[in-house]
Design a protein around this motif. Structure first.
Motif, PDB file in Angstrom:
ATOM      1  N   LEU A   1      72.427  42.514   9.318  1.00 60.56           N
ATOM      2  CA  LEU A   1      71.219  43.335   9.239  1.00 60.56           C
ATOM      3  C   LEU A   1      70.709  43.452   7.809  1.00 60.56           C
ATOM      4  O   LEU A   1      69.505  43.407   7.555  1.00 60.56           O
ATOM      5  CB  LEU A   1      71.474  44.721   9.826  1.00 60.56           C
ATOM      6  N   GLN A   2      71.623  43.609   6.845  1.00 58.22           N
ATOM      7  CA  GLN A   2      71.216  43.725   5.448  1.00 58.22           C
ATOM      8  C   GLN A   2      70.577  42.426   4.952  1.00 58.22           C
ATOM      9  O   GLN A   2      69.543  42.451   4.292  1.00 58.22           O
ATOM     10  CB  GLN A   2      72.416  44.089   4.569  1.00 58.22           C
ATOM     11  N   VAL A   3      71.174  41.307   5.264  1.00 56.16           N
ATOM     12  CA  VAL A   3      70.606  40.016   4.861  1.00 56.16           C
ATOM     13  C   VAL A   3      69.232  39.822   5.504  1.00 56.16           C
ATOM     14  O   VAL A   3      68.292  39.353   4.860  1.00 56.16           O
ATOM     15  CB  VAL A   3      71.568  38.861   5.214  1.00 56.16           C
ATOM     16  N   SER A   4      69.102  40.214   6.760  1.00 56.98           N
ATOM     17  CA  SER A   4      67.813  40.094   7.446  1.00 56.98           C
ATOM     18  C   SER A   4      66.753  40.956   6.780  1.00 56.98           C
ATOM     19  O   SER A   4      65.607  40.524   6.598  1.00 56.98           O
ATOM     20  CB  SER A   4      67.947  40.504   8.916  1.00 56.98           C
ATOM     21  N   LEU A   5      67.125  42.174   6.399  1.00 53.49           N
ATOM     22  CA  LEU A   5      66.176  43.066   5.729  1.00 53.49           C
ATOM     23  C   LEU A   5      65.743  42.509   4.379  1.00 53.49           C
ATOM     24  O   LEU A   5      64.554  42.508   4.043  1.00 53.49           O
ATOM     25  CB  LEU A   5      66.798  44.456   5.550  1.00 53.49           C
ATOM     26  N   VAL A   6      66.685  41.995   3.612  1.00 50.97           N
ATOM     27  CA  VAL A   6      66.358  41.429   2.301  1.00 50.97           C
ATOM     28  C   VAL A   6      65.444  40.219   2.452  1.00 50.97           C
ATOM     29  O   VAL A   6      64.466  40.069   1.713  1.00 50.97           O
ATOM     30  CB  VAL A   6      67.648  41.066   1.527  1.00 50.97           C
ATOM     31  N   LEU A   7      65.725  39.352   3.414  1.00 50.07           N
ATOM     32  CA  LEU A   7      64.878  38.181   3.622  1.00 50.07           C
ATOM     33  C   LEU A   7      63.481  38.562   4.103  1.00 50.07           C
ATOM     34  O   LEU A   7      62.488  37.956   3.678  1.00 50.07           O
ATOM     35  CB  LEU A   7      65.529  37.222   4.616  1.00 50.07           C
ATOM     36  N   LEU A   8      63.384  39.577   4.963  1.00 44.80           N
ATOM     37  CA  LEU A   8      62.075  40.038   5.418  1.00 44.80           C
ATOM     38  C   LEU A   8      61.244  40.546   4.236  1.00 44.80           C
ATOM     39  O   LEU A   8      60.084  40.166   4.074  1.00 44.80           O
ATOM     40  CB  LEU A   8      62.232  41.146   6.453  1.00 44.80           C
ATOM     41  N   VAL A   9      61.847  41.376   3.396  1.00 44.47           N
ATOM     42  CA  VAL A   9      61.126  41.929   2.248  1.00 44.47           C
ATOM     43  C   VAL A   9      60.765  40.822   1.269  1.00 44.47           C
ATOM     44  O   VAL A   9      59.642  40.750   0.767  1.00 44.47           O
ATOM     45  CB  VAL A   9      61.953  43.039   1.568  1.00 44.47           C
ATOM     46  N   ARG A  10      61.690  39.912   0.999  1.00 49.10           N
ATOM     47  CA  ARG A  10      61.430  38.820   0.052  1.00 49.10           C
ATOM     48  C   ARG A  10      60.287  37.933   0.533  1.00 49.10           C
ATOM     49  O   ARG A  10      59.379  37.594  -0.233  1.00 49.10           O
ATOM     50  CB  ARG A  10      62.696  37.983  -0.150  1.00 49.10           C
ATOM     51  N   ASN A  11      60.301  37.546   1.800  1.00 46.13           N
ATOM     52  CA  ASN A  11      59.242  36.690   2.331  1.00 46.13           C
ATOM     53  C   ASN A  11      57.896  37.409   2.337  1.00 46.13           C
ATOM     54  O   ASN A  11      56.859  36.793   2.047  1.00 46.13           O
ATOM     55  CB  ASN A  11      59.595  36.218   3.738  1.00 46.13           C
ATOM     56  N   THR A  12      57.893  38.688   2.637  1.00 41.52           N
ATOM     57  CA  THR A  12      56.651  39.454   2.633  1.00 41.52           C
ATOM     58  C   THR A  12      56.096  39.573   1.221  1.00 41.52           C
ATOM     59  O   THR A  12      54.887  39.416   1.002  1.00 41.52           O
ATOM     60  CB  THR A  12      56.880  40.841   3.237  1.00 41.52           C
ATOM     61  N   LEU A  13      56.971  39.843   0.241  1.00 40.18           N
ATOM     62  CA  LEU A  13      56.530  39.947  -1.147  1.00 40.18           C
ATOM     63  C   LEU A  13      55.999  38.607  -1.654  1.00 40.18           C
ATOM     64  O   LEU A  13      54.985  38.562  -2.368  1.00 40.18           O
ATOM     65  CB  LEU A  13      57.663  40.438  -2.042  1.00 40.18           C
ATOM     66  N   ALA A  14      56.660  37.519  -1.296  1.00 43.69           N
ATOM     67  CA  ALA A  14      56.209  36.195  -1.736  1.00 43.69           C
ATOM     68  C   ALA A  14      54.847  35.853  -1.146  1.00 43.69           C
ATOM     69  O   ALA A  14      53.972  35.325  -1.835  1.00 43.69           O
ATOM     70  CB  ALA A  14      57.244  35.135  -1.358  1.00 43.69           C
ATOM     71  N   ALA A  15      54.638  36.162   0.129  1.00 38.98           N
ATOM     72  CA  ALA A  15      53.350  35.890   0.761  1.00 38.98           C
ATOM     73  C   ALA A  15      52.243  36.743   0.139  1.00 38.98           C
ATOM     74  O   ALA A  15      51.130  36.260  -0.096  1.00 38.98           O
ATOM     75  CB  ALA A  15      53.437  36.140   2.268  1.00 38.98           C
ATOM     76  N   ALA A  16      52.549  38.005  -0.140  1.00 35.33           N
ATOM     77  CA  ALA A  16      51.554  38.891  -0.749  1.00 35.33           C
ATOM     78  C   ALA A  16      51.220  38.447  -2.166  1.00 35.33           C
ATOM     79  O   ALA A  16      50.053  38.484  -2.587  1.00 35.33           O
ATOM     80  CB  ALA A  16      52.053  40.330  -0.753  1.00 35.33           C
ATOM     81  N   ALA A  17      52.225  38.002  -2.927  1.00 30.82           N
ATOM     82  CA  ALA A  17      51.983  37.527  -4.294  1.00 30.82           C
ATOM     83  C   ALA A  17      51.128  36.259  -4.284  1.00 30.82           C
ATOM     84  O   ALA A  17      50.214  36.110  -5.103  1.00 30.82           O
ATOM     85  CB  ALA A  17      53.304  37.273  -5.013  1.00 30.82           C
ATOM     86  N   ALA A  18      51.398  35.360  -3.370  1.00 28.68           N
ATOM     87  CA  ALA A  18      50.596  34.129  -3.271  1.00 28.68           C
ATOM     88  C   ALA A  18      49.162  34.453  -2.875  1.00 28.68           C
ATOM     89  O   ALA A  18      48.211  33.883  -3.439  1.00 28.68           O
ATOM     90  CB  ALA A  18      51.225  33.178  -2.255  1.00 28.68           C
ATOM     91  N   ASP A  19      48.982  35.366  -1.944  1.00 29.91           N
ATOM     92  CA  ASP A  19      47.633  35.751  -1.531  1.00 29.91           C
ATOM     93  C   ASP A  19      46.893  36.440  -2.676  1.00 29.91           C
ATOM     94  O   ASP A  19      45.710  36.179  -2.903  1.00 29.91           O
ATOM     95  CB  ASP A  19      47.706  36.672  -0.316  1.00 29.91           C
ATOM     96  N   GLY A  20      47.585  37.312  -3.403  1.00 30.18           N
ATOM     97  CA  GLY A  20      46.964  37.966  -4.551  1.00 30.18           C
ATOM     98  C   GLY A  20      46.577  36.992  -5.647  1.00 30.18           C
ATOM     99  O   GLY A  20      45.525  37.126  -6.278  1.00 30.18           O
ATOM    100  N   ALA A  21      47.413  35.986  -5.876  1.00 29.33           N
ATOM    101  CA  ALA A  21      47.098  34.972  -6.888  1.00 29.33           C
ATOM    102  C   ALA A  21      45.880  34.149  -6.478  1.00 29.33           C
ATOM    103  O   ALA A  21      45.006  33.875  -7.301  1.00 29.33           O
ATOM    104  CB  ALA A  21      48.306  34.062  -7.119  1.00 29.33           C
ATOM    105  N   ARG A  22      45.812  33.769  -5.201  1.00 29.23           N
ATOM    106  CA  ARG A  22      44.640  33.023  -4.727  1.00 29.23           C
ATOM    107  C   ARG A  22      43.373  33.867  -4.832  1.00 29.23           C
ATOM    108  O   ARG A  22      42.309  33.367  -5.200  1.00 29.23           O
ATOM    109  CB  ARG A  22      44.851  32.567  -3.275  1.00 29.23           C
ATOM    110  N   TYR A  23      43.491  35.151  -4.518  1.00 28.78           N
ATOM    111  CA  TYR A  23      42.339  36.049  -4.602  1.00 28.78           C
ATOM    112  C   TYR A  23      41.874  36.197  -6.047  1.00 28.78           C
ATOM    113  O   TYR A  23      40.677  36.178  -6.323  1.00 28.78           O
ATOM    114  CB  TYR A  23      42.713  37.404  -4.000  1.00 28.78           C
TER     115      TYR A  23
END
Length: 133
Positions: free
Chosen positions: A36-58
């Motif tokens: 569960l902990q690994v799943s939570l960390v991966l969920l947060v990491r992937n969400t942060l990476a997607a948001a950072a990429a979208d913010g950079a494109r914007y």
């Protein structure tokens, strides 16, 4: 008349199921919590990476700036998981092979099982080449 026979072998094994259950539980609970902990960390990491990429494109689009990209990243993170992960968002423009590139960096700490305690520090970045006007 039916006589019930008392078997001496069955009395010694009466508590064995409880002991087996506890022994299996001692191994199984930490394993499930770790997954569960690994799943939570991966969920947060992937969400942060997607948001950072979208913010950079914007931020890289014509007429936008670094502050716009950082604000967009914060909004994406707050909408997807939680605003507490959007506390440390920065954007800057760097030269990559002579091309101006916007880099949005997000730093966050994921607490143990989302409840508190020692956390896992995560740093992700999104990159996008700036459009020419």
């Amino acid at each position: 008349m039916l006589r019930l026979r008392h078997d001496r072998r069955s009395t010694g094994a009466r508590g064995a199921a409880i002991v087996d259950f506890v022994l299996v539980l001692v191994v199984l609970v930490p394993l499930v919590l770790g997954i569960l902990q690994v799943s939570l960390v991966l969920l947060v990491r992937n969400t942060l990476a997607a948001a950072a990429a979208d913010g950079a494109r914007y931020a890289a689009t014509a007429g936008r700036g670094e502050a716009d990209g950082a604000a967009r990243t914060r909004d994406q993170i707050a909408g997807a998981i939680s605003g507490r992960f959007a506390q440390d968002v920065s954007a800057r423009t760097v030269l990559v092979d002579g091309a101006p590139t916007v880099v949005v960096t997000v730093r966050a700490s994921v607490p143990a099982l989302g409840l508190g305690g020692p956390g896992v520090d995560i740093q992700v970045a999104g990159h996008a080449v700036e459009e020419e006007q």
